[in-house]
Design an enzyme around this catalytic site. Structure first.
Site, mmCIF file in Angstrom:
data_model
loop_
_atom_site.group_PDB
_atom_site.id
_atom_site.type_symbol
_atom_site.label_atom_id
_atom_site.label_comp_id
_atom_site.label_asym_id
_atom_site.label_seq_id
_atom_site.Cartn_x
_atom_site.Cartn_y
_atom_site.Cartn_z
ATOM 1 N N LYS A 79 0.837 -1.201 0.000
ATOM 2 C CA LYS A 79 0.000 0.000 0.000
ATOM 3 C C LYS A 79 0.874 1.254 0.000
ATOM 4 C CE LYS A 79 -3.873 2.022 2.618
ATOM 5 N NZ LYS A 79 -4.820 1.779 3.726
ATOM 6 N N SER A 148 -9.545 2.082 2.854
ATOM 7 C CA SER A 148 -8.547 2.820 2.113
ATOM 8 C C SER A 148 -7.601 1.928 1.313
ATOM 9 C CB SER A 148 -7.727 3.673 3.086
ATOM 10 O OG SER A 148 -7.064 2.878 4.057
ATOM 11 N N SER A 172 -10.185 -0.591 6.969
ATOM 12 C CA SER A 172 -9.603 -0.489 5.630
ATOM 13 C C SER A 172 -8.855 -1.703 5.126
ATOM 14 C CB SER A 172 -8.675 0.726 5.575
ATOM 15 O OG SER A 172 -9.429 1.903 5.635
#
Lengths: 446, 62
Positions: A79, A148, A172
């Site tokens: 990420k 997210s 998330s």
């Protein structure tokens, strides 16, 4: 027929150890898949083709000379909130487009040390906020890719990487993984160092692993866990142990009715069916209710999150206000005005709520509930946090395991919440559950 | 404090730094946040209910 991109990480490792799969061939198959799908799906910020190929060749040599680490040759998406030595980390924020302190986050360094290949950076919503990223949902291009950790979940679901690291500050990891029909795993708060993670909320930020099997998510979750003097929340904790073998002992679970009641009829029905199936297979299922209102969890979360996020972003906001996404900016503005007494009170209540839930989970192996209250909604939102936030507030370990497709052909996830610091038993439970539910097909949109 | 009281306090604090236009833009978000803060502020925490390490990670560990 199953192609190389369909392999789970564990399957790929088995083939590499048996010398029937080359790490270079495996990587090339994934890069071809990315080339094919990325123009539609947009899961990646950067793919490090050269760095990954160098690492794959090193992995090939390591297998040849029998020095291969436990994750040798497995490509991982990271990420874009987590620092990587070779690649910038922007966190979805334009002013950080070239930001690179030149070192790995602790979790990334641990993956590299175990032989994993850092394939590239995957999309995130801006600073893990609520404004959707540009990533598309491979199950239905008109539905949200969530967040997210949108790029992490989509890259794994769409067979571009077997594993991705995500982060969770509200929901998330669990929510996007559930929407994409994959497995998501967040170890207990304090198990995984956040050193090298661009912070949103120090009280809640957690790093987790996503994969297409419980074994994969557990393997990579364990690989990144363990003490790190650069994150004091981990200081007293060792890494957790993976289960020694397959657990045949059926779990004892509390089915939390509060979350069925707030879920869509579709999700509640699928989850109830899955739980019935587990009960018929021998699981001890009892129905229970939260001992405190769900709204209190959400209020505590808001009161702590928006204050910590505003404090974390204060300097950036002063310099780059125009670059913030509107939803995040609204939260940051309001967070900067919350009285300090409200923040401290929320922290005190959080600990008290944790004690109430600790008493509830004693005597069972964990909780079972929907991973998300609805299937992936439209692209204007990352989806509601209702089913995930309580466990982030508590800092307890969670899995989402696919529980089939809902009426609209979109995945539904079953969430398993374990006792704090008992990841080993939670992994056994998740594995037991996975083996009793139907495997999830691959998405097919676009 | 009622949600209305909390919202008024938030507006006062925000007006000084952000101005009336921005506070008007944030109106619905301020009200929603105020509801949640009022719930936190309205939940009693007795002094003998205090945990001295209330900001730390979960209590158990290796």
């Amino acid at each position: 027929m199953t192609g190389l991109p369909d392999l789970t990480a564990t399957e790929a490792l088995d083939r590499m150890r048996s010398d029937v799969l080359s790490p270079v061939d495996y990587l090339d198959a994934l890069l071809a898949r990315i080339d094919d799908r990325e123009p539609t799906i947009r899961a990646w910020v950067r793919v490090d083709k050269d760095g990954a190929r160098d690492a794959a060749r090193s992995a090939e040599r390591a297998y040849a000379d029998e020095s291969a680490g436990p994750l040798c040759g497995i490509p991982v998406g990271v990420k874009d909130l987590i620092l990587t030595e070779r690649l910038p980390t922007a966190g979805g924020f334009a002013p950080l487009r070239t930001f690179n302190p030149g070192h790995d986050a602790t979790c990334v360094a641990r993956l590299r040390a175990a032989g994993a290949i850092i394939l590239g950076k995957v999309e995130t919503t801006q600073f893990a906020g609520r404004d959707p990223s540009r990533t598309h949902n491979p199950w239905n291009l008109e539905r949200t890719a969530s967040g997210s950790s949108s790029g992490s979940a989509v890259a794994v679901a769409d067979r571009m990487a077997p594993i991705a690291l995500g982060t969770q500050t509200g929901g998330s990891v669990i929510r996007p993984a559930a929407y994409m029909g994959i497995v998501g795993f967040t170890p207990t708060f304090g198990r995984v160092s956040r050193h090298g993670l661009l912070p949103r909320s120090h009280s809640f930020d957690m790093i987790g692993a996503m994969g297409r099997s419980v074994a994969d998510a557990a393997l990579f979750g364990a690989a990144v866990s363990g003490p790190d003097p650069r994150d004091r929340a981990t200081a007293s904790l060792g890494a957790f142990e993976l289960p020694a073998g397959t657990a045949d002992h059926p779990p004892r679970l509390l089915l939390l009715e509060d979350f069925l009641e707030i879920s869509s009829r579709d999700v509640a029905s699928r989850v109830s069916d899955a739980v019935d199936r587990l009960a018929r297979a021998g699981a001890g299922i009892r129905r229970a209710r939260l001992p405190v209102p769900l709204e209190l969890f959400l209020s505590l979360h808001t009161a702590i999150l928006i204050v910590e996020a505003a404090a974390t972003q204060a300097d950036n906001m002063a310099r780059h206000r125009a670059h913030y996404a509107p939803g995040l900016l609204a939260q940051l503005d309001i967070g900067s005005a919350v009285p300090a007494t409200a923040y401290v009170r929320a922290q005190r209540l959080r600990r008290r709520v944790r004690h109430r839930l600790e008493a509830m989970i004693e005597g069972v192996d964990g909780f079972v509930l929907p991973s998300a209250s609805e299937v992936a909604p439209d692209r204007s939102t990352i989806g509601p946090r209702l089913c995930q936030t309580p466990w982030t507030v508590l800092g307890w370990p969670c899995f989402t395991v696919p529980a089939g497709l809902g009426d609209e052909g979109l995945p539904v996830g079953l969430q398993l919440v374990g006792r704090p610091f008992d990841e080993t038993r939670l992994i056994e439970i998740a594995d037991w559950v996975e083996r009793r539910l139907d495997p999830m097909p691959a998405p097919a949109a676009g | 404090m009622s949600p209305e009281d909390v919202a008024a306090e938030l507006r006062r604090a925000l007006l000084a730094g952000l101005g009336e236009e921005r506070v008007a833009e944030l109106a619905s978000e301020i009200d929603a946040t105020a509801e949640q803060l009022a719930m936190v502020l309205g939940e009693p925490v007795a002094l003998d209910d205090e945990d001295p390490d209330f900001m730390g990670p979960p209590a158990r560990g290796a």
